[in-house]
Design a protein around this motif. Structure first.
Motif, mmCIF file in Angstrom:
data_model
loop_
_atom_site.group_PDB
_atom_site.id
_atom_site.type_symbol
_atom_site.label_atom_id
_atom_site.label_comp_id
_atom_site.label_asym_id
_atom_site.label_seq_id
_atom_site.Cartn_x
_atom_site.Cartn_y
_atom_site.Cartn_z
ATOM 1 N N LYS A 271 0.841 -1.451 -0.115
ATOM 2 C CA LYS A 271 0.041 -0.109 -0.017
ATOM 3 C C LYS A 271 0.818 1.336 0.101
ATOM 4 C CE LYS A 271 -3.731 -2.186 2.471
ATOM 5 N NZ LYS A 271 -4.469 -2.300 3.836
ATOM 6 N N SER A 272 2.070 0.989 -0.062
ATOM 7 C CA SER A 272 3.031 2.408 -0.025
ATOM 8 C C SER A 272 4.209 2.204 -1.097
ATOM 9 C CB SER A 272 3.928 2.392 1.389
ATOM 10 O OG SER A 272 4.643 1.259 1.421
ATOM 11 N N ARG A 273 4.741 3.450 -1.212
ATOM 12 C CA ARG A 273 5.791 3.346 -2.486
ATOM 13 C C ARG A 273 7.054 3.874 -2.169
ATOM 14 N NH1 ARG A 273 3.373 3.956 -7.392
ATOM 15 N NH2 ARG A 273 0.737 4.413 -7.137
ATOM 16 N N TYR A 274 7.442 3.737 -0.972
ATOM 17 C CA TYR A 274 8.891 3.783 -0.374
ATOM 18 C C TYR A 274 9.643 2.727 -1.082
ATOM 19 C CZ TYR A 274 6.365 6.911 2.848
ATOM 20 O OH TYR A 274 5.471 7.953 3.291
ATOM 21 N N ARG A 275 10.868 3.185 -1.132
ATOM 22 C CA ARG A 275 11.864 2.238 -1.694
ATOM 23 C C ARG A 275 12.555 1.388 -0.388
ATOM 24 N NH1 ARG A 275 15.914 5.198 -5.406
ATOM 25 N NH2 ARG A 275 17.036 2.874 -5.694
ATOM 26 N N SER A 276 12.741 1.973 0.557
ATOM 27 C CA SER A 276 13.275 1.509 1.791
ATOM 28 C C SER A 276 12.489 1.826 3.111
ATOM 29 C CB SER A 276 14.882 1.908 2.091
ATOM 30 O OG SER A 276 15.470 1.616 2.999
ATOM 31 N N TYR A 277 12.693 0.752 3.921
ATOM 32 C CA TYR A 277 11.611 1.058 5.197
ATOM 33 C C TYR A 277 12.733 0.548 6.476
ATOM 34 C CZ TYR A 277 8.011 0.438 2.023
ATOM 35 O OH TYR A 277 6.833 0.446 0.879
ATOM 36 N N PRO A 278 12.897 1.462 7.412
ATOM 37 C CA PRO A 278 13.857 1.217 8.352
ATOM 38 C C PRO A 278 13.347 0.123 9.283
ATOM 39 C CG PRO A 278 12.609 3.211 9.036
ATOM 40 C CD PRO A 278 12.271 2.729 7.510
ATOM 41 N N VAL A 286 17.603 1.455 15.298
ATOM 42 C CA VAL A 286 17.684 1.072 14.015
ATOM 43 C C VAL A 286 18.821 -0.099 13.795
ATOM 44 C CG1 VAL A 286 18.164 2.031 11.664
ATOM 45 C CG2 VAL A 286 16.992 3.164 13.372
ATOM 46 N N VAL A 287 18.292 -1.121 13.267
ATOM 47 C CA VAL A 287 19.278 -2.207 13.059
ATOM 48 C C VAL A 287 19.100 -2.857 11.602
ATOM 49 C CG1 VAL A 287 18.683 -3.257 15.266
ATOM 50 C CG2 VAL A 287 17.151 -3.797 13.331
ATOM 51 N N GLY A 288 18.599 -2.197 10.740
ATOM 52 C CA GLY A 288 18.723 -2.387 9.213
ATOM 53 C C GLY A 288 17.719 -1.852 8.331
ATOM 54 N N ALA A 289 17.404 -2.117 7.327
ATOM 55 C CA ALA A 289 16.571 -1.453 6.387
ATOM 56 C C ALA A 289 15.965 -2.492 5.492
ATOM 57 C CB ALA A 289 17.111 -0.215 5.376
ATOM 58 N N LEU A 290 14.714 -2.397 5.112
ATOM 59 C CA LEU A 290 13.916 -3.390 4.298
ATOM 60 C C LEU A 290 13.402 -2.899 2.954
ATOM 61 C CD1 LEU A 290 12.183 -6.121 4.160
ATOM 62 C CD2 LEU A 290 10.497 -4.978 5.223
#
Length: 538
Positions: A271-278, A286-290
Motif C-alpha cells: 500500500k506504499s511506494r517507499y523504496r526502503s523501510y527502517p 535502528v538495526v537495518g533497512a527493508l
C-alpha cells in the motif's frame, strides 16, 4: 549461525520438554552448535519439579513460528547521527550503490528520520535560489572544507549563519555583502578582505590564499577559515555542511520491528511506494533497512519436532517453517514437508527412550544430571512403567540412565507422582496443562489428562471441570471433550465426558453416570483412548 529450534507439542508434558532439551544437547555436543530447545506452552508442576530436581532451566517459550522480519536477509546500511554532515551521507551512498535511503538516528540510536539521495539533490537545487546557512556547526564547515580556523572573533562561535556570497574580482566599488550575517568566499583579494573585516561580516572563507597580517589584527567580529579548495568547489561544498537531521524525512515514516510478521509487512508495503523501510529492535533502535525484494524469498525458520507429528498439536506458523526432522512415538498424523526429512518413529512409551538410544548410537554418554532428567521423563510418560504404552526397552533404558545418574527409579517415581496437585490450582490450568486436540474422520475433539494419586480429591471439583469443558466444547466447536484423571494407585482412569456421550459409551462398552466413568487399566491417551475412537469412526 542460524538457529534450529527443537520443540515438543502444545501444552507440553515432561516427556515433550525433556526430549526437546536432550535432543538439542545431543546435536550440539556432536558439533552442531545451533540447536535450541523450545517449548510451546507453560510447564506443568510435575515438569517444574523434575527440572528443579536436576537443576535445569526450562527451555525458551515460543508462541509462533511465523516468518518475521528478523528472518529476512535485510540490508544493514550505515546509521548516521542526525548531526552528521550531508557530505558524509552522500559519501555513504556513493560507497554502496544498493543503498536507497539511510536511517538517521539520535544519540541512543533511535530513528529520527530517513535520508535519500533525492532529498540531497532537492536541497542542492534549493540553495541556488536561497544560498543561506542557518546555525551550521563550525565543526561541520571545517570538516567539509578541510579547513583551518585562522582567526576567531572575540566572542567564540559554535555555529555559522548568513547568506553565502562569492567575491569575484570586479571593477565595481560596491562590496558584494550588505549585512553582517554573511559568509564571504574569496581568494587572494586583500582589499576585499579588509573591507569585509571592517564591516564585520560573520565569516570569511579564504580559498587557496594567505591571510595578510594586518587583516588578522583587524578581525574582532569575524571568523576566518582557510581551505585548500578553490572558490567554486567551496561554494558547492559548504552547503553540504548542514546536519542531515535537517533534511531527513521525519513525518509519516513507515518502519517495522524485528518481531513483525512478514504477512503483515507485505500488506503495508503493497500500500506504499517507499523504496526502503527502517527496521527497529525492541528498544526502537535502528538495526537495518527493508526493501521490497527482501520479501520475495524470505528465509524460513528451521525446526525439529519431538513427541508429536500432528499439525494441530504443533507450533502456530509451522507451515511457514522448514521441518528438518521428527522424533516421535505416536501414530502418524497429518504433517507434510516439502523435502525428505529424517523421521524416526518407534513404538515405545517415551520419546526420551528414543533420544537416549541416539546418544548410545553416537557413543555419547549423557551427563549424570541429564541422564537423571531423561530417566524421570520416561518414568513420567510410562506412569512408573504401568502404562500399556510401556515397553521392555523403556524399562531397560530408564534403568541404564538411572545407573548413570546414581538414583533409584522407584524413589524417583514416588517423588514425581506423590507431588499432590495444589487445592487452589485453577481448574482451567489443570484441564489444559496436558491437553491435546485431535481431528479424526471428520470429528474434532479434545482430550486432557491429569496424572495423579488422588483422583477422588480432584473430582471434588467435578462441576467446575464439566462447566469449563462445556464452555471449551462450544468455543472450539468440538464434537466431544474428555478429561482423563489417571490414577497411578488405582491403575486406571476416571473419565469426564462432555458431548458425544453415546459415542464414548459405545467405544468403551461402559456407562456414563453424570458424565463420569471409570476405565480400569486405561492409562494411555495415545494407545487406549484415541485408537478406540478411531476404530469406532472408521
Amino acid at each position: 549461525m542460524e538457529q534450529i529450534y527443537v520443540t515438543g507439542h502444545r501444552n507440553p508434558d515432561t516427556d515433550s520438554i525433556v526430549s526437546a532439551m536432550a535432543y538439542a544437547a545431543l546435536r550440539n555436543a556432536t558439533g552442531e552448535r545451533q540447536y535450541t530447545a523450545a517449548r510451546l506452552g507453560h510447564i506443568s508442576d510435575e515438569t517444574k519439579l523434575i527440572l528443579n530436581r536436576f537443576n535445569f532451566d526450562p527451555p525458551m517459550l515460543i508462541k509462533s513460528m511465523r516468518t518475521q522480519v528478523q528472518d529476512l536477509d535485510y540490508d544493514v546500511p550505515p546509521v548516521l547521527h542526525e548531526a552528521v554532515t550531508v557530505n558524509r551521507a552522500w559519501s555513504a551512498m556513493e560507497e554502496d550503490k544498493h543503498i536507497s535511503a539511510i536511517p538517521i538516528a539520535d544519540d541512543d540510536g533511535r530513528l529520527r528520520g530517513m535520508m535519500t539521495s533525492g532529498d540531497i539533490a532537492a536541497y542542492d537545487m534549493e540553495t541556488i535560489e536561497c544560498p543561506k546557512l542557518w546555525d551550521v556547526p563550525l565543526f561541520n564547515i571545517l570538516s567539509v572544507l578541510e579547513g583551518q580556523p585562522l582567526c576567531e572573533p572575540e566572542e567564540a562561535v559554535n555555529t555559522i549563519s548568513g547568506e553565502v556570497v562569492l567575491a569575484l574580482p570586479q571593477s565595481s566599488e560596491l562590496p558584494p555583502f550588505r549585512e553582517k550575517e554573511t559568509v564571504l568566499i574569496c581568494g587572494n583579494q586583500p582589499s576585499m578582505l579588509r573591507r569585509a573585516v571592517e564591516f564585520g561580516v560573520a565569516c570569511i572563507i579564504l580559498c587557496q590564499a594567505e591571510l595578510p597580517d594586518d587583516v588578522r589584527d583587524m578581525a574582532r567580529e569575524t571568523c576566518i577559515i582557510s581551505t585548500p579548495y578553490d572558490s567554486y568547489r567551496t561554494v558547492r561544498r559548504i552547503f553540504q555542511a548542514i546536519p542531515v537531521g535537517r533534511l531527513a524525512q521525519r513525518e509519516n515514516i513507515t518502519s517495522f520491528h524485528l518481531a513483525d510478521y512478514i504477512d503483515d509487512v507485505q500488506e503495508v508495503v503493497l500500500k506504499s511506494r517507499y523504496r526502503s523501510y527502517p527496521i527497529l529492535d525492541e528498544q526502537d533502535r535502528v538495526v537495518g533497512a527493508l526493501s521490497r525484494y527482501h520479501l520475495i524469498k524470505p528465509r524460513r525458520k528451521k525446526v525439529v519436532l519431538v513427541d508429536h507429528n500432528e499439525a494441530a498439536q504443533s507450533v502456530p506458523g509451522l507451515e511457514e517453517t522448514d521441518i528438518l526432522a521428527i522424533i516421535d512415538h505416536h501414530r502418524l498424523a497429518d504433517i507434510q514437508t516439502k523435502n525428505p526429512i529424517y523421521f524416526r518413529n518407534e513404538p515405545v512409551g517415551s520419546t526420551c527412550t528414543i533420544v537416549a538410544g541416539m546418544y548410545q548410537e553416537r557413543g555419547l554418554m549423557p551427563s549424570p544430571k541429564l541422564a537423571g532428567l531423561m530417566a524421570a521423563a520416561i518414568v513420567s510418560d510410562t506412569v512408573m512403567f504401568k502404562s500399556p504404552t510401556c515397553t521392555e526397552r523403556d524399562r531397560r533404558m530408564a534403568e541404564r540412565l538411572a545407573h548413570i545418574a546414581d538414583l533409584s527409579l522407584e524413589e524417583l517415581g514416588r517423588e514425581i507422582f506423590s507431588a499432590s496437585t495444589p487445592e487452589d490450582k485453577p481448574v482451567e490450568q489443570l484441564l489444559f496443562t496436558d491437553f491435546k486436540e485431535f481431528h479424526i474422520a471428520g470429528h474434532d475433539f479434545g482430550v486432557g489428562q491429569i496424572t495423579c494419586v488422588d483422583s477422588d480429591r480432584q473430582l471434588r471439583r467435578k462441576e467446575a471441570f464439566l462447566q469449563l469443558m462445556e464452555q471449551t466444547k462450544e468455543e472450539h466447536k468440538y464434537s466431544m471433550i474428555l478429561l482423563m484423571l489417571t490414577d497411578v494407585l488405582l491403575e486406571g482412569s476416571k473419565i469426564l465426558c462432555v458431548g458425544g456421550e453415546d459415542t464414548f459409551q459405545q467405544a468403551f462398552n461402559t456407562e456414563l453416570k453424570e458424565h463420569e466413568a471409570f476405565l480400569p487399566h486405561v492409562m494411555s491417551r495415545k494407545k487406549q483412548i484415541i485408537p478406540m475412537l478411531s476404530a469406532l469412526w472408521g
